[in-house]
Enzyme design. Structure first.
Site, PDB file in Angstrom:
ATOM      1  CB  ALA A  81       8.368  -8.134  12.608  1.00  0.00           C
ATOM      2  CB  CYS A  82       6.596  -2.799  11.826  1.00  0.00           C
ATOM      3  SG  CYS A  82       5.554  -1.449  12.414  1.00  0.00           S
ATOM      4  CB  VAL A  83       2.229  -6.492  12.938  1.00  0.00           C
ATOM      5  CG1 VAL A  83       3.104  -7.447  12.171  1.00  0.00           C
ATOM      6  CG2 VAL A  83       2.405  -6.686  14.430  1.00  0.00           C
TER       7      VAL A  83
END
Length: 129
Positions: free
Chosen positions: A108-110
């Site tokens: 995941a990348c936020v």
């Protein structure tokens, strides 16, 4: 460690060096989020340079994994926190040098509003050995 890459055409294909899912069994290692601090000096590495910061973050993750008897190839999940999503390509280029896309972990990348010490990137991971 038994590890199976999960892929389906019924969900979007990955857009980077990661997989949709990993099924794994064994001993779990949960590595706390790492920021780009030099372990010898405690000083920030790569001020203003997300690629240099990502390199240091991954070196820190690797060192912790090795202390647990694991390697980056044992990582099944990462979470990447970016100060600015415009830095994604630069971070991703460094990340891809450390994770083989064929067996890369789920990810995941936020974008976040702020990270410790105002760094540009923080990464945490889960490994199974």
């Amino acid at each position: 460690m038994p590890r199976e890459i999960i892929r389906t055409t019924l969900a979007p294909a990955p857009v980077g060096p990661y997989n949709q899912a990993i099924a794994a069994s064994g001993r779990f290692v949960f590595v706390a989020g790492q920021i780009p601090l030099d372990p010898d000096t405690g000083e920030l590495v790569g001020d203003g340079d997300v690629a240099a910061q990502t390199t240091q973050v991954l070196a820190n993750l690797k060192a912790i994994l090795e202390a647990a008897g694991a390697t980056l190839t044992d990582v099944v999940k990462t979470s990447v926190f970016l100060k600015d999503m415009n830095d994604f390509a630069a971070m991703n280029a460094v990340y891809a040098q450390h994770f083989d896309a064929a067996i890369a972990p789920a990810r995941a990348c936020v974008e976040v509003s702020r990270l410790p010490k105002d760094v540009l990137v923080e990464i945490e991971c889960i490994a199974v050995i």
